[in-house]
Scaffold this active site. Sequence first.
Site, PDB file in Angstrom:
ATOM      1  N   SER A  24      16.610  46.343  93.427  1.00 15.90           N
ATOM      2  CA  SER A  24      17.345  46.498  93.236  1.00 15.90           C
ATOM      3  C   SER A  24      17.986  45.772  92.244  1.00 15.90           C
ATOM      4  O   SER A  24      18.170  44.781  91.923  1.00 15.90           O
ATOM      5  CB  SER A  24      18.338  47.172  94.356  1.00 15.90           C
ATOM      6  OG  SER A  24      18.674  46.114  94.795  1.00 15.90           O
ATOM      7  N   ASP A  25      19.193  46.416  91.443  1.00 17.88           N
ATOM      8  CA  ASP A  25      20.225  45.341  90.462  1.00 17.88           C
ATOM      9  C   ASP A  25      21.309  44.729  91.990  1.00 17.88           C
ATOM     10  O   ASP A  25      21.226  46.084  93.244  1.00 17.88           O
ATOM     11  CB  ASP A  25      21.324  46.023  89.688  1.00 17.88           C
ATOM     12  CG  ASP A  25      21.923  45.676  88.810  1.00 17.88           C
ATOM     13  OD1 ASP A  25      21.802  44.377  88.883  1.00 17.88           O
ATOM     14  OD2 ASP A  25      21.550  45.768  87.512  1.00 17.88           O
ATOM     15  N   ALA A  26      22.210  43.806  91.215  1.00 13.91           N
ATOM     16  CA  ALA A  26      22.820  44.131  92.504  1.00 13.91           C
ATOM     17  C   ALA A  26      24.035  44.297  93.167  1.00 13.91           C
ATOM     18  O   ALA A  26      24.390  45.483  92.899  1.00 13.91           O
ATOM     19  CB  ALA A  26      23.785  42.209  92.104  1.00 13.91           C
TER      20      ALA A  26
END
Length: 555
Positions: free
Chosen positions: A285-287
């Site tokens: 995932s992105d942050a």
Amino acid sequence: MDAIDRILSARPFNLDETGRDWVRSTLGAMDRAAKVRQLFVHICFGTGPEVVERITALAPAGITKFFGPDAQAELDTLDALRAAAPIPYLVSADLEGSRMSLPFGTEVPNPLALAAVDDVQASATIARIMAEEARAAGINWSFTPVLDINALFRSPIVATRGLGTDPARIRAHALAHIAGLQAQGVAATAKHWPGEGNDDRDQHLVTTINPLSVADWHATHGALYRAAIEAGVMAVMSAHIAFPAYVLAHDPDAGIEACRPASVSPLLNQTLLRGELGFNGVIVSDATPMAGFGAWAHRDEMLPQVISSGCDVILFSDEPEADIARIETALDDGRLTHARLDEALIRILGLKAALGLHRTGRDPADRARLFNPANARIAEEVTARAPTLVKDVQGILPLSPDRHRRVLVYSTGIVTPLHGEGQAMIFPDLLRAEGFEVTEHQPGDRTDQRDFDLVLFLMGEETLLTRGRIFLDWNRLTGGMFGAMQRHWHEVPTALISFGYPYYLYDAPRMPCVVNAYATMDTMQRATLDCLLGCAPFRGTNPVDPFCGLPDARF
């Protein structure tokens, strides 16, 4: 054939029997609590025993290290972290060049500067240099390349992090980057899935939208991801970006679900990325502290969906223990299955084995490989090819102390996402060393530009995450309303030099002389001055439209 053999014998892992057996035995020895903790990659700032103790207690899959300038302390901390790891860590970083490089490593251009050089071999060489130094420091995973397309010039999240507007150019340089990293044992990550740059907002602040039709997406963003997957990229970062056309093609009545971010979308992660594009590697995932994630729903609901929707790794947590509990609760109530948990762990451990971490993951940093003068010379040569003359309609260049001795400088200083504002550029001092008399404008000054022989606007704004918009802020730059309205470039030679954002002509289309240099490193500032003085040619080519489609900006 069990899941371990099916997943890990295939591309991009290509694990032999020994590697698969390590994954099998490691997974078999883990209890549920250990498995849950292995879903996370935590952000890591700072150095010293407290950092080591904190990360070791969390026992994550890995960390993303943001480095300070003290190489000794940083490398000592990483050595201690690796030595204490119950399972070897994935140590990740955003190896995006310029100010996103190792602060104690070689200065290298950022993606947009490399796109301006437009030499695929040069991009491959820069990737090799970054990967050699990263691996020497203990980094084994890079969240690059950026495959986003600079389709809208107002997109602040792409700008200097991207490789321009031309998908063919992006493809060529991104594949060189992937090959350069992975040949040195650093896993590459294609981001930001399913493709950023067609929305002029920032997913750090809002869930952004890829508005393309399915056909147009396949011809652009989709083609880039297919190429990266075929090239063996080991990871894809699933971002907080929606792709409504794809969701609506499956369910015309999807309603708000059409705008669900990819990071929690089974359709985008499993059906499109894994199914249609055939990606078998790690999806990270992105942050998750980003507003594009948190704005969608409560974290209690969202965090387990990262894994159940097809991501294998949860990136970053502001409250690690609470997030671990959220995953535990989802396992208890059935929102997250044990089968899906194990599948994610197979890929995480498979990535570690593919990088050889089961053999070398606890080795100390190879510090002798961090400081290589030959690499510095090569990087400087590439950097010198990036400065791009956008226009010089009044024939101001080359600059000369004889014609332009008294110089008035307006400057933002260096502004970057993680380093804040106010860092001074070396450029004014470089001018002084060449015999120019330089006055740096200060807030409150009531300076008359007509008292000078040259006015320079020096911009040092690289991609500014969470800024929302990047623009030429005349009021702030000149110190007030009256200065903001002055335009004396018909009387005084005037130029704007951008060591970052390439689109300032939108706010100053009649600026007579503009140079884009893309990155704020000292080596780029020196190279740009050489070009301005006529000591070296401008060799960069525009990787974006610096005129922003305006009819008057070219003139």
